[in-house]
Design an enzyme around this catalytic site. Structure first.
Site, PDB file in Angstrom:
ATOM      1  N   THR A 192       0.827  -1.218   0.000  1.00 55.05           N
ATOM      2  CA  THR A 192       0.000   0.000   0.000  1.00 55.05           C
ATOM      3  C   THR A 192       0.857   1.263   0.000  1.00 55.05           C
ATOM      4  O   THR A 192       0.614   2.201  -0.764  1.00 55.05           O
ATOM      5  CB  THR A 192      -0.883   0.020   1.274  1.00 55.05           C
ATOM      6  OG1 THR A 192      -1.340  -1.292   1.545  1.00 55.05           O
ATOM      7  CG2 THR A 192      -2.026   0.991   1.135  1.00 55.05           C
ATOM      8  N   HIS A 195      -8.374  -0.365   2.525  1.00 53.70           N
ATOM      9  CA  HIS A 195      -8.164  -1.804   2.706  1.00 53.70           C
ATOM     10  C   HIS A 195      -9.510  -2.543   2.660  1.00 53.70           C
ATOM     11  O   HIS A 195      -9.564  -3.747   2.894  1.00 53.70           O
ATOM     12  CB  HIS A 195      -7.525  -2.100   4.066  1.00 53.70           C
ATOM     13  CG  HIS A 195      -6.089  -1.698   4.177  1.00 53.70           C
ATOM     14  ND1 HIS A 195      -5.163  -1.944   3.199  1.00 53.70           N
ATOM     15  CD2 HIS A 195      -5.418  -1.077   5.176  1.00 53.70           C
ATOM     16  CE1 HIS A 195      -3.982  -1.485   3.571  1.00 53.70           C
ATOM     17  NE2 HIS A 195      -4.112  -0.947   4.760  1.00 53.70           N
ATOM     18  N   SER A 250       4.852 -10.523   6.563  1.00 53.16           N
ATOM     19  CA  SER A 250       4.862  -9.075   6.748  1.00 53.16           C
ATOM     20  C   SER A 250       3.852  -8.669   7.821  1.00 53.16           C
ATOM     21  O   SER A 250       4.142  -7.851   8.699  1.00 53.16           O
ATOM     22  CB  SER A 250       4.541  -8.390   5.419  1.00 53.16           C
ATOM     23  OG  SER A 250       4.672  -6.999   5.524  1.00 53.16           O
ATOM     24  N   ARG A 286       9.922  -2.560   6.063  1.00 51.17           N
ATOM     25  CA  ARG A 286      10.637  -3.620   6.765  1.00 51.17           C
ATOM     26  C   ARG A 286      11.770  -4.095   5.873  1.00 51.17           C
ATOM     27  O   ARG A 286      12.908  -3.665   6.035  1.00 51.17           O
ATOM     28  CB  ARG A 286       9.673  -4.761   7.143  1.00 51.17           C
ATOM     29  CG  ARG A 286      10.224  -5.749   8.172  1.00 51.17           C
ATOM     30  CD  ARG A 286       9.196  -6.818   8.481  1.00 51.17           C
ATOM     31  NE  ARG A 286       8.888  -7.637   7.326  1.00 51.17           N
ATOM     32  CZ  ARG A 286       9.529  -8.753   6.966  1.00 51.17           C
ATOM     33  NH1 ARG A 286      10.509  -9.211   7.709  1.00 51.17           N
ATOM     34  NH2 ARG A 286       9.181  -9.427   5.877  1.00 51.17           N
ATOM     35  N   LYS A 287      11.475  -4.935   4.880  1.00 49.54           N
ATOM     36  CA  LYS A 287      12.527  -5.411   3.969  1.00 49.54           C
ATOM     37  C   LYS A 287      12.218  -5.090   2.510  1.00 49.54           C
ATOM     38  O   LYS A 287      13.107  -4.881   1.711  1.00 49.54           O
ATOM     39  CB  LYS A 287      12.679  -6.931   4.093  1.00 49.54           C
ATOM     40  CG  LYS A 287      13.422  -7.391   5.315  1.00 49.54           C
ATOM     41  CD  LYS A 287      13.757  -8.863   5.147  1.00 49.54           C
ATOM     42  CE  LYS A 287      14.433  -9.432   6.371  1.00 49.54           C
ATOM     43  NZ  LYS A 287      14.538 -10.906   6.256  1.00 49.54           N
ATOM     44  N   GLY A 288      10.934  -5.175   2.176  1.00 52.83           N
ATOM     45  CA  GLY A 288      10.537  -4.919   0.792  1.00 52.83           C
ATOM     46  C   GLY A 288      11.091  -5.949  -0.181  1.00 52.83           C
ATOM     47  O   GLY A 288      11.462  -5.625  -1.296  1.00 52.83           O
TER      48      GLY A 288
HETATM   49  P1  A3P Z   1       7.789  -6.487   4.124  1.00 55.19           P
HETATM   50  O1  A3P Z   1       7.228  -6.536   5.514  1.00 55.19           O
HETATM   51  O2  A3P Z   1       7.750  -7.813   3.439  1.00 55.19           O
HETATM   52  O3  A3P Z   1       9.114  -5.851   4.053  1.00 55.19           O
HETATM   53  P2  A3P Z   1       1.831  -2.013   3.252  1.00 55.19           P
HETATM   54  O4  A3P Z   1       2.370  -0.730   2.756  1.00 55.19           O
HETATM   55  O5  A3P Z   1       0.645  -2.510   2.469  1.00 55.19           O
HETATM   56  O6  A3P Z   1       1.588  -1.995   4.713  1.00 55.19           O
HETATM   57  O7  A3P Z   1       2.939  -3.137   2.932  1.00 55.19           O
HETATM   58  C1  A3P Z   1       4.131  -3.135   3.638  1.00 55.19           C
HETATM   59  C2  A3P Z   1       5.116  -4.005   2.888  1.00 55.19           C
HETATM   60  O8  A3P Z   1       5.573  -3.279   1.735  1.00 55.19           O
HETATM   61  C3  A3P Z   1       6.349  -4.276   3.711  1.00 55.19           C
HETATM   62  O9  A3P Z   1       6.820  -5.548   3.263  1.00 55.19           O
HETATM   63  C4  A3P Z   1       7.250  -3.137   3.314  1.00 55.19           C
HETATM   64  O10 A3P Z   1       8.602  -3.345   3.609  1.00 55.19           O
HETATM   65  C5  A3P Z   1       6.978  -3.090   1.827  1.00 55.19           C
HETATM   66  N1  A3P Z   1       7.317  -1.778   1.246  1.00 55.19           N
HETATM   67  C6  A3P Z   1       7.166  -0.557   1.786  1.00 55.19           C
HETATM   68  N2  A3P Z   1       7.598   0.388   0.965  1.00 55.19           N
HETATM   69  C7  A3P Z   1       8.051  -0.236  -0.138  1.00 55.19           C
HETATM   70  C8  A3P Z   1       8.645   0.225  -1.364  1.00 55.19           C
HETATM   71  N3  A3P Z   1       8.867   1.510  -1.586  1.00 55.19           N
HETATM   72  N4  A3P Z   1       8.982  -0.709  -2.279  1.00 55.19           N
HETATM   73  C9  A3P Z   1       8.779  -2.034  -2.063  1.00 55.19           C
HETATM   74  N5  A3P Z   1       8.230  -2.521  -0.924  1.00 55.19           N
HETATM   75  C10 A3P Z   1       7.874  -1.636   0.031  1.00 55.19           C
END
Ligand code: A3P
Length: 347
Positions: free
Chosen positions: A85, A153, A186, A313-315
């Site tokens: 998101t 969501h 995640s 977190r990790k992405g």
């Molecule tokens: P991980 O926990 O696997 O690292 P949301 O934004 O829907 O809450 O999703 C969060 C997830 O998207 C996390 O995954 C986060 O690290 C990852 N995320 C956040 N920013 C991002 C970016 N710019 N590019 C890729 N993934 C990203």
């Protein structure tokens, strides 16, 4: 700039409706809550119209269907939790506002750039329909100028039917989904973070709930399927995207989004490398390194705050392997294969 987003696992508890928005529901929310199936354990949830929801957020979730008034030029960014998101919000914001913010050096994260995303968390840059920062509810969203960029969501069935109406008010919806095993991992970490690093249950038990469909806004497969089916029926209105494909080719994803938003990149922009610049600005590395995303909290209303860094977190694709056994992975695969059978949606 509008309100904070992130409706996920806020504090649970009943609350009597107090705002104008809440008047859409004839019963008080505490009355309603007492009638709904409830589950505890990993996260506290109640079941409302087939979905498991945070009981402390019902008074913001339920009124959306009646009180959000879709406009034909609204763009809705819809996701299940932890599907990217924050990334999608950043990309959509950067794409749709590029006329205002794109000038030499504007995107430079380390060199005096003045793009809003260098100082504003993506979750704040795009308001969320069901998350109300104090003083910024649905009424405030109604007052935003068109075209509006909105996040949610909510499953499609909890949004007003007019969102995907064939004529008149139908908006454009981008739905971003993700490989379910990575979603679970995640989400597990996100919930842990929200609770100061503790969980009331082991990961195994949380996974069992997830696979039963009992997770915030779950069942995840139902969430995916509702948008998937609509994207097949109305591809001009619902664009279905995958996190893994965006990671594999983010420039392509940015161009697809711009086309879908009816603001495709011009040849001149392509020659100047604007899509690549947007990808760089919104990359995990850039966004997660910004002071404005590393420190401080997002105020999500109802006494819920979420650390801004929690959204980064990790992405990575496939991180589930570092946290789950092969058997746990297979359990998720089996459930999703069974639930998605015949739909054409596969992971
Ligand atoms: P991980 O926990 O696997 O690292 P949301 O934004 O829907 O809450 O999703 C969060 C997830 O998207 C996390 O995954 C986060 O690290 C990852 N995320 C956040 N920013 C991002 C970016 N710019 N590019 C890729 N993934 C990203």
């Amino acid at each position: 700039m509008a309100q904070a987003a992130a409706s996920e696992s806020g504090k649970s508890g009943t609350k009597t409706p107090t705002s104008a928005a809440d008047e859409a529901e004839p019963k008080s929310y505490s009355d309603l809550l007492s009638t709904l199936p409830a589950r505890g354990g990993w996260v506290s949830l109640v079941q409302y119209q087939n979905y498991w929801l945070n009981p402390g957020r019902l008074q913001h979730i339920i009124p959306v269907k009646e009180l959000y008034k879709p406009r034909a030029d609204d763009i809705i960014l819809a996701t299940y939790l932890k599907c990217g998101t924050t990334w999608l919000k950043a990309l959509a914001f950067a794409i749709t506002t590029r006329g205002r913010h794109h000038h030499a050096g504007a995107f430079a994260a380390d060199d005096g750039g003045d793009h809003p995303l260098l100082t504003v968390h993506p979750q704040e840059a795009v308001p969320h329909l069901e998350v109300h920062t104090p003083g910024q509810g649905l009424a405030d969203i109604e007052m935003l100028q068109s075209p509006r960029l909105l996040g949610t969501h909510l499953p499609l069935s909890l949004l007003p039917p007019a969102v995907v109406a064939t004529s008149g008010s139908g908006c454009r919806v981008v739905y971003l989904c993700r490989q379910p095993k990575d979603v679970f991992v995640s989400l597990w970490h996100f919930v842990m973070d929200m609770r100061g690093g503790r969980s009331p249950v082991e990961m195994d038990a949380a996974l069992s709930m997830f696979c039963e469909g009992v997770s915030p806004f779950g069942p995840v497969w139902e969430h995916y399927l509702e948008y998937w089916k609509e994207s097949l029926a109305r591809p001009e209105q619902v664009l279905f995207m995958r996190y893994e494909e965006m990671v594999a080719d983010p420039v392509r994803a940015v161009k697809t989004l711009a086309g879908f938003f009816a603001v495709p990149f011009t040849e001149e922009e392509e020659r100047a490398g604007v899509p690549e610049e947007i990808v760089r600005l919104c990359s995990f590395e850039t966004l997660s390194g910004l002071e404005s995303n590393r420190t401080g909290d997002l105020d999500c209303g109802d006494n819920t705050v979420i650390g801004k860094s929690t959204f980064f977190r990790k992405g990575k694709v496939g991180d589930w392997e570092n946290h789950m056994t092969k058997e746990m992975g297979k359990k998720v695969d089996d459930v999703f294969e069974e639930k998605l059978k015949g739909s054409g949606l596969v992971f």
